[in-house]
Design a protein around this motif. Structure first.
Motif, PDB file in Angstrom:
ATOM      1  N   PRO A 118       0.828  -1.207   0.000  1.00 34.60           N
ATOM      2  CA  PRO A 118       0.000   0.000   0.000  1.00 34.60           C
ATOM      3  C   PRO A 118       0.861   1.254   0.000  1.00 34.60           C
ATOM      4  CG  PRO A 118      -0.747  -1.564   1.671  1.00 34.60           C
ATOM      5  CD  PRO A 118       0.591  -2.054   1.177  1.00 34.60           C
ATOM      6  N   GLY A 119       0.356   2.300  -0.621  1.00 31.19           N
ATOM      7  CA  GLY A 119       1.098   3.558  -0.645  1.00 31.19           C
ATOM      8  C   GLY A 119       0.803   4.343  -1.900  1.00 31.19           C
ATOM      9  N   PRO A 120       1.529   5.425  -2.102  1.00 28.96           N
ATOM     10  CA  PRO A 120       1.229   6.328  -3.226  1.00 28.96           C
ATOM     11  C   PRO A 120       1.329   5.666  -4.603  1.00 28.96           C
ATOM     12  CG  PRO A 120       2.751   7.345  -1.670  1.00 28.96           C
ATOM     13  CD  PRO A 120       2.606   5.926  -1.245  1.00 28.96           C
ATOM     14  N   GLY A 121       2.277   4.744  -4.764  1.00 24.21           N
ATOM     15  CA  GLY A 121       2.409   4.081  -6.063  1.00 24.21           C
ATOM     16  C   GLY A 121       1.194   3.229  -6.374  1.00 24.21           C
ATOM     17  N   ARG A 122       0.791   2.429  -5.406  1.00 24.81           N
ATOM     18  CA  ARG A 122      -0.393   1.586  -5.581  1.00 24.81           C
ATOM     19  C   ARG A 122      -1.636   2.444  -5.796  1.00 24.81           C
ATOM     20  NH1 ARG A 122      -3.315  -2.520  -1.331  1.00 24.81           N
ATOM     21  NH2 ARG A 122      -4.049  -0.526  -0.538  1.00 24.81           N
ATOM     22  N   ASP A 123      -1.772   3.502  -5.010  1.00 25.40           N
ATOM     23  CA  ASP A 123      -2.926   4.403  -5.159  1.00 25.40           C
ATOM     24  C   ASP A 123      -2.990   4.970  -6.572  1.00 25.40           C
ATOM     25  OD1 ASP A 123      -3.583   4.021  -2.509  1.00 25.40           O
ATOM     26  OD2 ASP A 123      -2.848   5.989  -1.841  1.00 25.40           O
ATOM     27  N   ALA A 124      -1.829   5.383  -7.088  1.00 24.16           N
ATOM     28  CA  ALA A 124      -1.808   6.004  -8.419  1.00 24.16           C
ATOM     29  C   ALA A 124      -2.245   5.017  -9.497  1.00 24.16           C
ATOM     30  CB  ALA A 124      -0.404   6.533  -8.713  1.00 24.16           C
ATOM     31  N   LEU A 125      -1.775   3.780  -9.412  1.00 26.14           N
ATOM     32  CA  LEU A 125      -2.173   2.774 -10.406  1.00 26.14           C
ATOM     33  C   LEU A 125      -3.672   2.518 -10.340  1.00 26.14           C
ATOM     34  CD1 LEU A 125      -1.477   0.662 -12.577  1.00 26.14           C
ATOM     35  CD2 LEU A 125      -1.070  -0.966 -10.709  1.00 26.14           C
ATOM     36  N   TRP A 126      -4.181   2.362  -9.140  1.00 24.33           N
ATOM     37  CA  TRP A 126      -5.619   2.108  -8.975  1.00 24.33           C
ATOM     38  C   TRP A 126      -6.432   3.286  -9.514  1.00 24.33           C
ATOM     39  CZ3 TRP A 126      -7.214  -0.719  -3.857  1.00 24.33           C
ATOM     40  CH2 TRP A 126      -6.374  -1.834  -3.661  1.00 24.33           C
ATOM     41  N   TYR A 127      -5.959   4.506  -9.209  1.00 30.49           N
ATOM     42  CA  TYR A 127      -6.644   5.703  -9.715  1.00 30.49           C
ATOM     43  C   TYR A 127      -6.724   5.663 -11.239  1.00 30.49           C
ATOM     44  CZ  TYR A 127      -7.336  10.450 -11.303  1.00 30.49           C
ATOM     45  OH  TYR A 127      -7.805  11.550 -11.976  1.00 30.49           O
ATOM     46  N   CYS A 128      -5.571   5.411 -11.871  1.00 29.60           N
ATOM     47  CA  CYS A 128      -5.529   5.433 -13.341  1.00 29.60           C
ATOM     48  C   CYS A 128      -6.453   4.370 -13.926  1.00 29.60           C
ATOM     49  CB  CYS A 128      -4.095   5.219 -13.834  1.00 29.60           C
ATOM     50  SG  CYS A 128      -2.976   6.562 -13.413  1.00 29.60           S
ATOM     51  N   ASP A 129      -6.454   3.184 -13.356  1.00 27.93           N
ATOM     52  CA  ASP A 129      -7.276   2.092 -13.875  1.00 27.93           C
ATOM     53  C   ASP A 129      -8.758   2.336 -13.628  1.00 27.93           C
ATOM     54  OD1 ASP A 129      -7.831  -0.410 -15.032  1.00 27.93           O
ATOM     55  OD2 ASP A 129      -7.633  -1.456 -13.120  1.00 27.93           O
ATOM     56  N   MET A 130      -9.084   2.775 -12.443  1.00 28.86           N
ATOM     57  CA  MET A 130     -10.496   2.869 -12.059  1.00 28.86           C
ATOM     58  C   MET A 130     -11.182   4.149 -12.506  1.00 28.86           C
ATOM     59  SD  MET A 130     -11.763   0.178 -10.562  1.00 28.86           S
ATOM     60  CE  MET A 130     -10.991  -0.859 -11.769  1.00 28.86           C
ATOM     61  N   THR A 131     -10.420   5.064 -13.127  1.00 28.11           N
ATOM     62  CA  THR A 131     -11.051   6.248 -13.721  1.00 28.11           C
ATOM     63  C   THR A 131     -10.881   6.236 -15.237  1.00 28.11           C
ATOM     64  OG1 THR A 131      -9.069   7.638 -13.453  1.00 28.11           O
ATOM     65  CG2 THR A 131     -10.669   7.636 -11.635  1.00 28.11           C
ATOM     66  N   THR A 132     -10.629   5.058 -15.783  1.00 25.89           N
ATOM     67  CA  THR A 132     -10.502   4.896 -17.239  1.00 25.89           C
ATOM     68  C   THR A 132     -11.436   3.780 -17.678  1.00 25.89           C
ATOM     69  OG1 THR A 132      -8.179   5.568 -17.126  1.00 25.89           O
ATOM     70  CG2 THR A 132      -8.888   4.463 -19.137  1.00 25.89           C
ATOM     71  N   GLY A 133     -12.307   4.089 -18.596  1.00 24.10           N
ATOM     72  CA  GLY A 133     -13.288   3.109 -19.056  1.00 24.10           C
ATOM     73  C   GLY A 133     -12.675   2.039 -19.940  1.00 24.10           C
ATOM     74  N   PRO A 134     -13.460   1.048 -20.331  1.00 25.96           N
ATOM     75  CA  PRO A 134     -12.942  -0.103 -21.074  1.00 25.96           C
ATOM     76  C   PRO A 134     -12.419   0.236 -22.465  1.00 25.96           C
ATOM     77  CG  PRO A 134     -15.325  -0.198 -20.904  1.00 25.96           C
ATOM     78  CD  PRO A 134     -14.877   0.906 -20.007  1.00 25.96           C
ATOM     79  N   ALA A 135     -12.832   1.385 -23.021  1.00 29.60           N
ATOM     80  CA  ALA A 135     -12.325   1.789 -24.336  1.00 29.60           C
ATOM     81  C   ALA A 135     -11.438   3.030 -24.234  1.00 29.60           C
ATOM     82  CB  ALA A 135     -13.476   2.044 -25.304  1.00 29.60           C
ATOM     83  N   GLY A 136     -11.036   3.380 -22.998  1.00 26.77           N
ATOM     84  CA  GLY A 136     -10.039   4.437 -22.837  1.00 26.77           C
ATOM     85  C   GLY A 136     -10.563   5.802 -22.419  1.00 26.77           C
ATOM     86  N   ALA A 137     -11.880   5.961 -22.325  1.00 25.47           N
ATOM     87  CA  ALA A 137     -12.414   7.269 -21.930  1.00 25.47           C
ATOM     88  C   ALA A 137     -12.206   7.494 -20.431  1.00 25.47           C
ATOM     89  CB  ALA A 137     -13.900   7.335 -22.254  1.00 25.47           C
ATOM     90  N   THR A 138     -11.981   8.743 -20.054  1.00 21.56           N
ATOM     91  CA  THR A 138     -11.921   9.062 -18.635  1.00 21.56           C
ATOM     92  C   THR A 138     -13.329   9.093 -18.067  1.00 21.56           C
ATOM     93  OG1 THR A 138      -9.822  10.250 -18.637  1.00 21.56           O
ATOM     94  CG2 THR A 138     -11.417  10.927 -16.989  1.00 21.56           C
TER      95      THR A 138
END
Ligand SMILES: [Fe+2]
Length: 187
Positions: A118-138
């Motif tokens: 856990p930490g900033p690196g993990r948070d950043a990856l989760w943020y990027c993945d979970m705010t990006t839709g299946p075809a790439g839209a934010t």
């Protein structure tokens, strides 16, 4: 671009830039990777690992890597075979609350082959993945949840696992947004 990130992009392209994934998965991964690059300046020493993990987090969907059938584990195992850094393998294995789905699938022991940090690196990856839709839209995290429920059906393991992981994912998103605001990074 750092060697690690360039390598990650090459590996991701090898597995996901295929006709099967051209319209959605590969678009999603490219957008997640681009989002990670935008966060770089707020990530200090984690930047290269997060950018590499953003490229690699979904390689486990590639048919030739399918083993357990759970893409975070199958992808992380491939990265370990390729000699990747254990932190990078762990980021991919545990991305976006994977622990919850692993438990529902009876794969918690297999997931524990990899370290969760856990930490900033993990948070950043989760943020990027979970705010990006299946075809790439934010998208917002709420929109992502609705889309996942719609795509899989409400009784499927994936939406159930994401729902269980939601507080943790939301906390990661909030942390990243807070850090970005402090660093003057435009998300
Ligand atoms: Fe993803």
């Amino acid at each position: 671009m750092d060697d690690l990130v360039a390598w990650a992009g090459t590996v991701a392209r090898r597995y996901l830039a295929t006709p099967e994934f051209a319209e959605r998965r590969w678009q999603h991964v490219q957008a997640v990777a681009a989002k990670a690059v935008r966060l770089r300046s707020g990530l200090n020493g984690y930047a290269d690992l997060v950018c590499a993990a953003a490229w690699l987090h979904d390689i486990g969907y590639a048919p030739q890597l399918r083993d357990t059938g759970f893409h975070p584990i199958d992808g992380a195992r491939e990265l370990r075979r390729l000699g990747a850094d254990e932190t990078l393998c762990g980021l991919v294995a545990h991305h976006s609350g994977a622990r919850h789905e692993a438990r529902l699938r009876g794969l918690a022991t297999e997931l524990d082959e990899f370290r969760d940090e856990p930490g900033p690196g993990r948070d950043a990856l989760w943020y990027c993945d979970m705010t990006t839709g299946p075809a790439g839209a934010t998208v917002s995290f709420a929109e992502r949840l609705v889309e996942i429920r719609h795509r899989y059906g409400i009784d499927h393991t994936v939406p159930q696992a994401i729902a269980a992981a939601s507080p943790e994912i939301q906390a990661a998103i909030t942390a990243v947004e807070h850090c970005a605001a402090e660093a003057g990074v435009c998300l």
